[in-house]
Scaffold this motif. Structure first.
Motif, mmCIF file in Angstrom:
data_model
loop_
_atom_site.group_PDB
_atom_site.id
_atom_site.type_symbol
_atom_site.label_atom_id
_atom_site.label_comp_id
_atom_site.label_asym_id
_atom_site.label_seq_id
_atom_site.Cartn_x
_atom_site.Cartn_y
_atom_site.Cartn_z
ATOM 1 N N TYR A 163 0.786 -1.236 0.148
ATOM 2 C CA TYR A 163 0.012 0.020 0.055
ATOM 3 C C TYR A 163 0.961 1.210 -0.067
ATOM 4 C CZ TYR A 163 -3.651 -3.414 1.197
ATOM 5 O OH TYR A 163 -4.467 -4.339 1.347
ATOM 6 N N GLN A 164 0.573 2.156 -0.919
ATOM 7 C CA GLN A 164 1.412 3.292 -1.072
ATOM 8 C C GLN A 164 0.794 4.479 -1.196
ATOM 9 O OE1 GLN A 164 4.511 2.610 -3.730
ATOM 10 N NE2 GLN A 164 4.300 0.560 -3.822
ATOM 11 N N ARG A 165 1.086 5.588 -0.607
ATOM 12 C CA ARG A 165 0.302 6.996 -0.812
ATOM 13 C C ARG A 165 1.392 7.606 -1.657
ATOM 14 N NH1 ARG A 165 -0.441 8.023 5.586
ATOM 15 N NH2 ARG A 165 -2.310 6.305 6.098
ATOM 16 N N GLU A 166 0.810 7.599 -2.925
ATOM 17 C CA GLU A 166 1.624 8.135 -3.873
ATOM 18 C C GLU A 166 0.774 8.688 -5.113
ATOM 19 O OE1 GLU A 166 5.712 6.461 -6.039
ATOM 20 O OE2 GLU A 166 3.865 5.089 -5.630
ATOM 21 N N LYS A 167 1.114 9.860 -5.567
ATOM 22 C CA LYS A 167 0.376 10.348 -6.741
ATOM 23 C C LYS A 167 0.531 9.509 -7.819
ATOM 24 C CE LYS A 167 0.511 14.989 -5.418
ATOM 25 N NZ LYS A 167 1.273 16.361 -5.824
ATOM 26 N N ASN A 170 3.811 9.995 -9.950
ATOM 27 C CA ASN A 170 4.885 9.717 -9.181
ATOM 28 C C ASN A 170 5.168 8.289 -9.492
ATOM 29 O OD1 ASN A 170 5.226 12.338 -8.609
ATOM 30 N ND2 ASN A 170 4.846 11.924 -6.502
ATOM 31 N N ARG A 171 4.041 7.341 -9.268
ATOM 32 C CA ARG A 171 4.166 5.986 -9.017
ATOM 33 C C ARG A 171 4.774 5.344 -10.632
ATOM 34 N NH1 ARG A 171 0.950 1.411 -10.304
ATOM 35 N NH2 ARG A 171 1.624 -0.284 -9.035
#
Length: 186
Positions: A163-167, A170-171
């Motif tokens: 799980y990643q908090r990333e735009k 950006n990903r």
């Protein structure tokens, strides 16, 4: 006059099973609850499956087909160079086509269930072997091809389960850099 209800196919049952498995785990695959969800009788279920164990096996077969065999077949039909095939696989795996919630649930289930464990081993072997063959086509020796195949496969699986908090932009950039680190020097 009311049109008769179409009979659910084995594939529709398996697709629902895979979805529920990914959302709630193997324990949620209860026949009566699935029938209620689909607004059908248990007879619909038993038309295709002699019991829950057969249904669970069909879910594993369906997962293998849609998340491995169909993807490899599409890539082979599309053709292209080995590097293009590797790139297409990477893009497709990270596009949302593969249901990583189901992937995670099956891998968790495999820790305590021999048929699920065999299915995971078979899927991993097919996926990695496909990648190994592509890297070998890039004139890498067997050891280097296997190493890069495992690295890329590990990247694909981890991207699907972390799980990643990333735009999104950006990903995508990070994925391109990661892909290049494994593949571009080949």
């Amino acid at each position: 006059m009311k049109k008769p209800k179409e009979r659910l196919s084995k594939e529709q049952w398996s697709a629902l099973g895979l979805k529920v498995l990914g959302q709630k785990g193997v324990g949620a695959l209860r026949i009566d609850e699935l029938c209620q969800k689909l607004k059908v009788t248990k007879g619909s279920f038993y038309w295709h499956f002699k019991g829950r164990a057969i249904f669970l096996s069909a879910i594993l077969d369906y997962w293998k087909k849609i998340a491995t065999l169909d993807i490899i077949e599409r890539i082979e039909i599309q053709g292209g160079s080995a590097k293009e095939k590797i790139s297409t696989l990477f893009e497709e795996a990270n596009s949302g086509v593969v249901d990583f919630s189901a992937e995670q649930a099956i891998r968790h289930w495999a820790r305590s269930n021999k048929p699920a464990a065999r299915a995971v081993l078979d899927v991993d072997e097919k996926r990695i072997n496909f990648l190994v063959e592509q890297f070998k086509a890039l004139k890498l020796n067997k050891l280097e091809a296997e190493t890069r195949a495992h690295l890329l496969y590990s990247l694909i699986i981890s991207e699907g389960v972390i799980y990643q908090r990333e735009k999104p932009a950006n990903r995508r950039q990070r994925l391109r850099r990661s892909f290049a680190a494994v593949v571009e020097e080949a």
